[in-house]
Structures are given as structure tokens and as C-alpha cells.
Design a protein around this motif. Sequence first.
Motif, PDB file in Angstrom:
ATOM      1  N   PHE A   1      12.641  58.321  55.353  1.00 54.63           N
ATOM      2  CA  PHE A   1      13.407  57.140  54.960  1.00 54.63           C
ATOM      3  C   PHE A   1      13.628  56.262  56.185  1.00 54.63           C
ATOM      4  O   PHE A   1      14.011  56.763  57.246  1.00 54.63           O
ATOM      5  N   LYS A   2      13.387  54.975  56.017  1.00 49.52           N
ATOM      6  CA  LYS A   2      13.549  54.004  57.095  1.00 49.52           C
ATOM      7  C   LYS A   2      14.721  53.088  56.767  1.00 49.52           C
ATOM      8  O   LYS A   2      14.835  52.580  55.654  1.00 49.52           O
ATOM      9  N   PHE A   3      15.591  52.896  57.748  1.00 48.97           N
ATOM     10  CA  PHE A   3      16.765  52.039  57.623  1.00 48.97           C
ATOM     11  C   PHE A   3      16.620  50.892  58.613  1.00 48.97           C
ATOM     12  O   PHE A   3      16.551  51.126  59.814  1.00 48.97           O
ATOM     13  N   THR A   4      16.561  49.654  58.109  1.00 47.77           N
ATOM     14  CA  THR A   4      16.360  48.486  58.965  1.00 47.77           C
ATOM     15  C   THR A   4      17.588  47.602  58.926  1.00 47.77           C
ATOM     16  O   THR A   4      18.037  47.190  57.854  1.00 47.77           O
ATOM     17  N   GLY A   5      18.136  47.340  60.109  1.00 48.21           N
ATOM     18  CA  GLY A   5      19.331  46.517  60.215  1.00 48.21           C
ATOM     19  C   GLY A   5      19.027  45.037  60.125  1.00 48.21           C
ATOM     20  O   GLY A   5      17.863  44.612  60.178  1.00 48.21           O
ATOM     21  N   SER A   6      20.075  44.237  60.020  1.00 52.45           N
ATOM     22  CA  SER A   6      19.936  42.783  59.908  1.00 52.45           C
ATOM     23  C   SER A   6      19.310  42.176  61.160  1.00 52.45           C
ATOM     24  O   SER A   6      18.751  41.082  61.112  1.00 52.45           O
ATOM     25  N   ASN A   7      19.365  42.901  62.286  1.00 52.66           N
ATOM     26  CA  ASN A   7      18.776  42.412  63.537  1.00 52.66           C
ATOM     27  C   ASN A   7      17.299  42.784  63.668  1.00 52.66           C
ATOM     28  O   ASN A   7      16.663  42.487  64.679  1.00 52.66           O
ATOM     29  N   GLY A   8      16.742  43.452  62.651  1.00 51.03           N
ATOM     30  CA  GLY A   8      15.332  43.832  62.669  1.00 51.03           C
ATOM     31  C   GLY A   8      15.039  45.195  63.264  1.00 51.03           C
ATOM     32  O   GLY A   8      13.934  45.713  63.127  1.00 51.03           O
ATOM     33  N   ASN A   9      16.014  45.809  63.922  1.00 51.34           N
ATOM     34  CA  ASN A   9      15.829  47.157  64.474  1.00 51.34           C
ATOM     35  C   ASN A   9      15.920  48.189  63.354  1.00 51.34           C
ATOM     36  O   ASN A   9      16.616  47.971  62.355  1.00 51.34           O
ATOM     37  N   SER A  10      15.240  49.314  63.531  1.00 54.84           N
ATOM     38  CA  SER A  10      15.243  50.324  62.471  1.00 54.84           C
ATOM     39  C   SER A  10      15.243  51.737  63.040  1.00 54.84           C
ATOM     40  O   SER A  10      14.893  51.963  64.200  1.00 54.84           O
ATOM     41  N   ILE A  11      15.660  52.676  62.184  1.00 56.33           N
ATOM     42  CA  ILE A  11      15.515  54.104  62.472  1.00 56.33           C
ATOM     43  C   ILE A  11      14.753  54.729  61.318  1.00 56.33           C
ATOM     44  O   ILE A  11      14.805  54.249  60.181  1.00 56.33           O
ATOM     45  N   PHE A  12      14.029  55.782  61.620  1.00 57.83           N
ATOM     46  CA  PHE A  12      13.257  56.530  60.638  1.00 57.83           C
ATOM     47  C   PHE A  12      13.744  57.962  60.652  1.00 57.83           C
ATOM     48  O   PHE A  12      13.860  58.575  61.718  1.00 57.83           O
ATOM     49  N   ILE A  13      14.069  58.493  59.476  1.00 57.23           N
ATOM     50  CA  ILE A  13      14.492  59.896  59.374  1.00 57.23           C
ATOM     51  C   ILE A  13      13.421  60.636  58.571  1.00 57.23           C
ATOM     52  O   ILE A  13      13.213  60.341  57.390  1.00 57.23           O
ATOM     53  N   PRO A  14      12.700  61.556  59.214  1.00 62.89           N
ATOM     54  CA  PRO A  14      11.614  62.241  58.516  1.00 62.89           C
ATOM     55  C   PRO A  14      12.118  63.195  57.441  1.00 62.89           C
ATOM     56  O   PRO A  14      13.225  63.725  57.532  1.00 62.89           O
ATOM     57  N   ALA A  15      11.271  63.393  56.438  1.00 63.61           N
ATOM     58  CA  ALA A  15      11.585  64.296  55.329  1.00 63.61           C
ATOM     59  C   ALA A  15      11.329  65.729  55.777  1.00 63.61           C
ATOM     60  O   ALA A  15      10.266  66.303  55.527  1.00 63.61           O
ATOM     61  N   ALA A  16      12.318  66.301  56.455  1.00 62.89           N
ATOM     62  CA  ALA A  16      12.175  67.640  57.047  1.00 62.89           C
ATOM     63  C   ALA A  16      12.516  68.754  56.068  1.00 62.89           C
ATOM     64  O   ALA A  16      12.419  69.931  56.407  1.00 62.89           O
ATOM     65  N   GLY A  17      12.930  68.403  54.835  1.00 57.91           N
ATOM     66  CA  GLY A  17      13.341  69.429  53.893  1.00 57.91           C
ATOM     67  C   GLY A  17      14.600  70.128  54.371  1.00 57.91           C
ATOM     68  O   GLY A  17      15.448  69.527  55.031  1.00 57.91           O
ATOM     69  N   ASN A  18      14.740  71.390  54.043  1.00 59.62           N
ATOM     70  CA  ASN A  18      15.876  72.192  54.492  1.00 59.62           C
ATOM     71  C   ASN A  18      15.461  73.657  54.500  1.00 59.62           C
ATOM     72  O   ASN A  18      14.404  73.999  53.985  1.00 59.62           O
ATOM     73  N   CYS A  19      16.289  74.507  55.090  1.00 59.69           N
ATOM     74  CA  CYS A  19      15.934  75.919  55.122  1.00 59.69           C
ATOM     75  C   CYS A  19      17.136  76.790  54.811  1.00 59.69           C
ATOM     76  O   CYS A  19      18.288  76.349  54.888  1.00 59.69           O
ATOM     77  N   GLY A  20      16.832  78.017  54.442  1.00 60.52           N
ATOM     78  CA  GLY A  20      17.864  78.994  54.158  1.00 60.52           C
ATOM     79  C   GLY A  20      17.279  80.223  53.498  1.00 60.52           C
ATOM     80  O   GLY A  20      16.210  80.155  52.878  1.00 60.52           O
ATOM     81  N   ASN A  21      17.950  81.334  53.672  1.00 60.75           N
ATOM     82  CA  ASN A  21      17.526  82.592  53.059  1.00 60.75           C
ATOM     83  C   ASN A  21      16.065  82.913  53.337  1.00 60.75           C
ATOM     84  O   ASN A  21      15.343  83.387  52.470  1.00 60.75           O
ATOM     85  N   GLY A  22      15.602  82.593  54.555  1.00 64.22           N
ATOM     86  CA  GLY A  22      14.275  83.004  54.986  1.00 64.22           C
ATOM     87  C   GLY A  22      13.137  82.032  54.748  1.00 64.22           C
ATOM     88  O   GLY A  22      12.004  82.335  55.119  1.00 64.22           O
TER      89      GLY A  22
END
Length: 191
Positions: A117-138
Motif C-alpha cells: 500500500f502506498k500513501f502519498t501526501g499533499s506535498n507529493g512525498n509518499s511511503i510504501f508499506i509492503p504486504a508482508a502478511g503476518n506470522c504465528g503458531n509456526g
Amino acid sequence: YVDLGLPSGLKWAKCNVGAKTETDYGSYFMWGSTKANTPDECTWANAPFNGGNTSYNADAINSAKDTVCPNGVLAKEYDAASQIMGGDWRMPTQAEFKHLYYNTTNEWTQVNGVNGFKFTGSNGNSIFIPAAGNCGNGSVDGVGKYGRVWSSSLSTSYHSYAWDMGFLSGDCGMGDYVYRYGGLSVRGVME
């Protein structure tokens, strides 16, 4: 950090804790853990503040609540971003994730072949958060299909859960239905 031009002035880290680039998944953390956790470690028996019990122990969790999360937010010493990144870094609260979502243009996309997911601010800068899933119980689940990022906010409904931001293709939002032993991504913020 990235300044997204948010009304709050909050700045977001360029990548997840444990990652070297924005497309690296980074490490997985149980809520309240200040070291990366393996899928095998992510169980109630190893969950911070659960007293080593193999299932959720309300007495142990509730007895630690005021020390661990005064005012419903993780104390600095139990905040993975604060402890690993140092300085003024910390995990975002539930309200700060909502602030990010409502004050940016956001979309499910690919960066260098990695879904997220990419989040782009009003100033044009952005961050990207990769789809890393999740873990648990092995096991690790959902890599490339969805992402979950811990907030520092305890669930107000059930203390066995904490708030996280989850996303997948076409949807992004807050939820408090991941057990605290779940291994999720962490992203740092600073004032």
C-alpha cells in the motif's frame, strides 16, 4: 523519514523496522516485543506480559496493563520502533494511522515487483508499506497478499488484542482482532 505534509506534522519512517529498503518486508513482532520474533516464537506461551501461559491469561495481561500501556498506549520501553530505531522514533497510535489514511491518497500497488500500500501526501512525498502478511503458531501467511502493521494502541474492547492497520487489494483499515502474540510488521513515526 518521509515528511508527507500531514496536518499533524508527523513523519513516517521510509521502511519497516528490520528492513533496509521500502520493499523489504522487515521483521515480525509480537505486540509489546522489542526484538524480532520468528513464526515459532509467536504464540501465547511467548507473548509479552502473558506470564508464560500457553493460552490467553487475562489476570497476567491485566495486571501488567498500567505499566505496559499507560493511557492505552505502549510505554517506550515496550515499543519496538522506539527501542530498535532509537532517538524519537516510536510506533504510531491507532489515531495516527487513521490520520495517515484520511490525509493521503492511498492505493494498493506494486513497487519493484512487491505488492503493498502506498500513501502519498499533499506535498507529493509518499511511503510504501509492503504486504508482508503476518506470522504465528509456526507459519508465515499472506506474504504478497496483505499486510498488517501494529499500532501502539491497546484494544479498548478486549485486552487480548491490540489495534493494527491492515490492507489488501482494494481495502485498508484499522482493526483490533489480531491476538497480541501475532507477528506483524512495525513502522516508526516521529514528531
